[in-house]
Scaffold this motif. Structure first.
Motif, PDB file in Angstrom:
ATOM      1  N   THR A  15      -8.823   5.633   6.378  1.00  0.00           N
ATOM      2  CA  THR A  15      -8.403   5.046   5.111  1.00  0.00           C
ATOM      3  C   THR A  15      -6.923   4.705   5.102  1.00  0.00           C
ATOM      4  OG1 THR A  15      -8.065   7.243   4.140  1.00  0.00           O
ATOM      5  CG2 THR A  15     -10.205   6.197   3.774  1.00  0.00           C
ATOM      6  N   SER A  16      -6.152   5.259   6.012  1.00  0.00           N
ATOM      7  CA  SER A  16      -4.720   4.954   6.090  1.00  0.00           C
ATOM      8  C   SER A  16      -4.421   3.759   6.982  1.00  0.00           C
ATOM      9  CB  SER A  16      -3.952   6.165   6.608  1.00  0.00           C
ATOM     10  OG  SER A  16      -4.068   7.239   5.716  1.00  0.00           O
ATOM     11  N   MET A  17      -5.345   3.384   7.837  1.00  0.00           N
ATOM     12  CA  MET A  17      -5.091   2.301   8.786  1.00  0.00           C
ATOM     13  C   MET A  17      -4.760   0.958   8.123  1.00  0.00           C
ATOM     14  SD  MET A  17      -4.823   3.189  11.784  1.00  0.00           S
ATOM     15  CE  MET A  17      -4.693   4.915  12.120  1.00  0.00           C
ATOM     16  N   PRO A  18      -5.438   0.535   7.056  1.00  0.00           N
ATOM     17  CA  PRO A  18      -5.045  -0.733   6.429  1.00  0.00           C
ATOM     18  C   PRO A  18      -3.609  -0.711   5.899  1.00  0.00           C
ATOM     19  CG  PRO A  18      -7.212  -0.086   5.661  1.00  0.00           C
ATOM     20  CD  PRO A  18      -6.666   1.071   6.445  1.00  0.00           C
ATOM     21  N   GLU A  19      -3.185   0.405   5.355  1.00  0.00           N
ATOM     22  CA  GLU A  19      -1.814   0.508   4.865  1.00  0.00           C
ATOM     23  C   GLU A  19      -0.824   0.440   6.022  1.00  0.00           C
ATOM     24  OE1 GLU A  19      -1.988   4.210   2.853  1.00  0.00           O
ATOM     25  OE2 GLU A  19      -3.195   3.434   1.225  1.00  0.00           O
ATOM     26  N   VAL A  20      -1.136   1.117   7.112  1.00  0.00           N
ATOM     27  CA  VAL A  20      -0.261   1.089   8.282  1.00  0.00           C
ATOM     28  C   VAL A  20      -0.188  -0.320   8.846  1.00  0.00           C
ATOM     29  CG1 VAL A  20      -0.001   1.915  10.648  1.00  0.00           C
ATOM     30  CG2 VAL A  20      -0.643   3.499   8.856  1.00  0.00           C
ATOM     31  N   THR A  22      -0.679  -3.178   7.309  1.00  0.00           N
ATOM     32  CA  THR A  22       0.069  -4.031   6.386  1.00  0.00           C
ATOM     33  C   THR A  22       1.566  -3.783   6.505  1.00  0.00           C
ATOM     34  OG1 THR A  22      -1.793  -4.042   4.841  1.00  0.00           O
ATOM     35  CG2 THR A  22       0.360  -4.658   3.971  1.00  0.00           C
ATOM     36  N   SER A  23       1.964  -2.527   6.550  1.00  0.00           N
ATOM     37  CA  SER A  23       3.384  -2.198   6.644  1.00  0.00           C
ATOM     38  C   SER A  23       3.986  -2.653   7.967  1.00  0.00           C
ATOM     39  CB  SER A  23       3.592  -0.692   6.480  1.00  0.00           C
ATOM     40  OG  SER A  23       3.225  -0.294   5.187  1.00  0.00           O
ATOM     41  N   VAL A  24       3.276  -2.447   9.058  1.00  0.00           N
ATOM     42  CA  VAL A  24       3.779  -2.863  10.377  1.00  0.00           C
ATOM     43  C   VAL A  24       3.879  -4.386  10.448  1.00  0.00           C
ATOM     44  CG1 VAL A  24       3.211  -2.930  12.835  1.00  0.00           C
ATOM     45  CG2 VAL A  24       3.033  -0.793  11.573  1.00  0.00           C
ATOM     46  N   THR A  25       2.862  -5.081   9.972  1.00  0.00           N
ATOM     47  CA  THR A  25       2.883  -6.544   9.992  1.00  0.00           C
ATOM     48  C   THR A  25       4.030  -7.085   9.148  1.00  0.00           C
ATOM     49  OG1 THR A  25       0.490  -6.587  10.288  1.00  0.00           O
ATOM     50  CG2 THR A  25       1.529  -8.613   9.521  1.00  0.00           C
ATOM     51  N   ALA A  26       4.218  -6.518   7.963  1.00  0.00           N
ATOM     52  CA  ALA A  26       5.315  -6.968   7.102  1.00  0.00           C
ATOM     53  C   ALA A  26       6.666  -6.674   7.740  1.00  0.00           C
ATOM     54  CB  ALA A  26       5.213  -6.289   5.739  1.00  0.00           C
ATOM     55  N   ALA A  27       6.813  -5.525   8.372  1.00  0.00           N
ATOM     56  CA  ALA A  27       8.078  -5.186   9.023  1.00  0.00           C
ATOM     57  C   ALA A  27       8.360  -6.115  10.203  1.00  0.00           C
ATOM     58  CB  ALA A  27       8.056  -3.742   9.483  1.00  0.00           C
ATOM     59  N   ILE A  28       7.341  -6.458  10.968  1.00  0.00           N
ATOM     60  CA  ILE A  28       7.516  -7.367  12.104  1.00  0.00           C
ATOM     61  C   ILE A  28       7.928  -8.756  11.619  1.00  0.00           C
ATOM     62  CG2 ILE A  28       6.257  -8.604  13.924  1.00  0.00           C
ATOM     63  CD1 ILE A  28       4.703  -5.990  14.398  1.00  0.00           C
ATOM     64  N   LYS A  29       7.349  -9.183  10.502  1.00  0.00           N
ATOM     65  CA  LYS A  29       7.694 -10.500   9.950  1.00  0.00           C
ATOM     66  C   LYS A  29       9.026 -10.493   9.222  1.00  0.00           C
ATOM     67  CE  LYS A  29       3.020 -12.277   9.403  1.00  0.00           C
ATOM     68  NZ  LYS A  29       2.046 -12.823   8.444  1.00  0.00           N
ATOM     69  N   GLU A  31       9.666  -8.877   6.388  1.00  0.00           N
ATOM     70  CA  GLU A  31       9.467  -8.730   4.940  1.00  0.00           C
ATOM     71  C   GLU A  31       9.503  -7.247   4.594  1.00  0.00           C
ATOM     72  OE1 GLU A  31       5.890 -10.810   4.015  1.00  0.00           O
ATOM     73  OE2 GLU A  31       6.625 -12.674   4.846  1.00  0.00           O
ATOM     74  N   ARG A  32      10.707  -6.717   4.572  1.00  0.00           N
ATOM     75  CA  ARG A  32      10.876  -5.276   4.371  1.00  0.00           C
ATOM     76  C   ARG A  32      10.445  -4.833   2.986  1.00  0.00           C
ATOM     77  NH1 ARG A  32      15.609  -6.735   7.271  1.00  0.00           N
ATOM     78  NH2 ARG A  32      15.461  -5.984   9.407  1.00  0.00           N
ATOM     79  N   ASP A  33      10.601  -5.714   1.995  1.00  0.00           N
ATOM     80  CA  ASP A  33      10.225  -5.344   0.629  1.00  0.00           C
ATOM     81  C   ASP A  33       8.731  -5.027   0.528  1.00  0.00           C
ATOM     82  OD1 ASP A  33      12.827  -5.740  -0.121  1.00  0.00           O
ATOM     83  OD2 ASP A  33      12.474  -7.719  -1.004  1.00  0.00           O
ATOM     84  N   ILE A  34       7.933  -5.826   1.189  1.00  0.00           N
ATOM     85  CA  ILE A  34       6.485  -5.587   1.161  1.00  0.00           C
ATOM     86  C   ILE A  34       6.150  -4.296   1.896  1.00  0.00           C
ATOM     87  CG2 ILE A  34       4.250  -6.448   1.963  1.00  0.00           C
ATOM     88  CD1 ILE A  34       5.282  -9.256   1.458  1.00  0.00           C
ATOM     89  N   ALA A  35       6.799  -4.064   3.026  1.00  0.00           N
ATOM     90  CA  ALA A  35       6.525  -2.852   3.799  1.00  0.00           C
ATOM     91  C   ALA A  35       6.887  -1.607   3.002  1.00  0.00           C
ATOM     92  CB  ALA A  35       7.301  -2.881   5.120  1.00  0.00           C
ATOM     93  N   VAL A  36       8.066  -1.603   2.401  1.00  0.00           N
ATOM     94  CA  VAL A  36       8.507  -0.438   1.621  1.00  0.00           C
ATOM     95  C   VAL A  36       7.657  -0.283   0.363  1.00  0.00           C
ATOM     96  CG1 VAL A  36      10.419   0.528   0.296  1.00  0.00           C
ATOM     97  CG2 VAL A  36      10.847  -0.493   2.517  1.00  0.00           C
ATOM     98  N   GLY A  37       7.368  -1.374  -0.313  1.00  0.00           N
ATOM     99  CA  GLY A  37       6.536  -1.309  -1.518  1.00  0.00           C
ATOM    100  C   GLY A  37       5.144  -0.787  -1.232  1.00  0.00           C
ATOM    101  N   ASN A  38       4.574  -1.185  -0.103  1.00  0.00           N
ATOM    102  CA  ASN A  38       3.252  -0.709   0.284  1.00  0.00           C
ATOM    103  C   ASN A  38       3.266   0.794   0.542  1.00  0.00           C
ATOM    104  OD1 ASN A  38       0.508  -0.957   1.044  1.00  0.00           O
ATOM    105  ND2 ASN A  38       1.128  -0.930   3.176  1.00  0.00           N
ATOM    106  N   VAL A  39       4.278   1.264   1.248  1.00  0.00           N
ATOM    107  CA  VAL A  39       4.365   2.692   1.550  1.00  0.00           C
ATOM    108  C   VAL A  39       4.578   3.511   0.281  1.00  0.00           C
ATOM    109  CG1 VAL A  39       5.763   4.436   2.709  1.00  0.00           C
ATOM    110  CG2 VAL A  39       5.145   2.352   3.912  1.00  0.00           C
TER     111      VAL A  39
END
Length: 66
Positions: A15-20, A22-29, A31-39
């Motif tokens: 259940t944590s894999m989709p969040e991980v 999303t955060s990794v993809t956003a960080a690679i792109k 888009e730190r705001d999305i990564a931090v907001g998701n976490v």
């Protein structure tokens, strides 16, 4: 290790894999705001959800504490 612990660990990781992802993809792109907001959002929901579920299961939330 018991089957229950193994099963719960697999479910928690699954259940944590989709969040991980999303955060990794956003960080690679970049888009730190999305990564931090998701976490932050998922952690807040998980903590509050676990507290509420624990209270409901334990029976302490009988409505008399207001």
């Amino acid at each position: 290790m018991s089957d229950l612990v193994n099963g719960l660990t697999i479910v928690a990781a699954g259940t944590s894999m989709p969040e991980v992802a999303t955060s990794v993809t956003a960080a690679i792109k970049g888009e730190r705001d999305i990564a931090v907001g998701n976490v932050v959002g998922s952690d807040t929901f998980n903590i509050l959800g676990c507290l509420a579920l624990s209270g409901l299961v334990s029976g302490d939330l009988d409505g008399g504490w207001f």
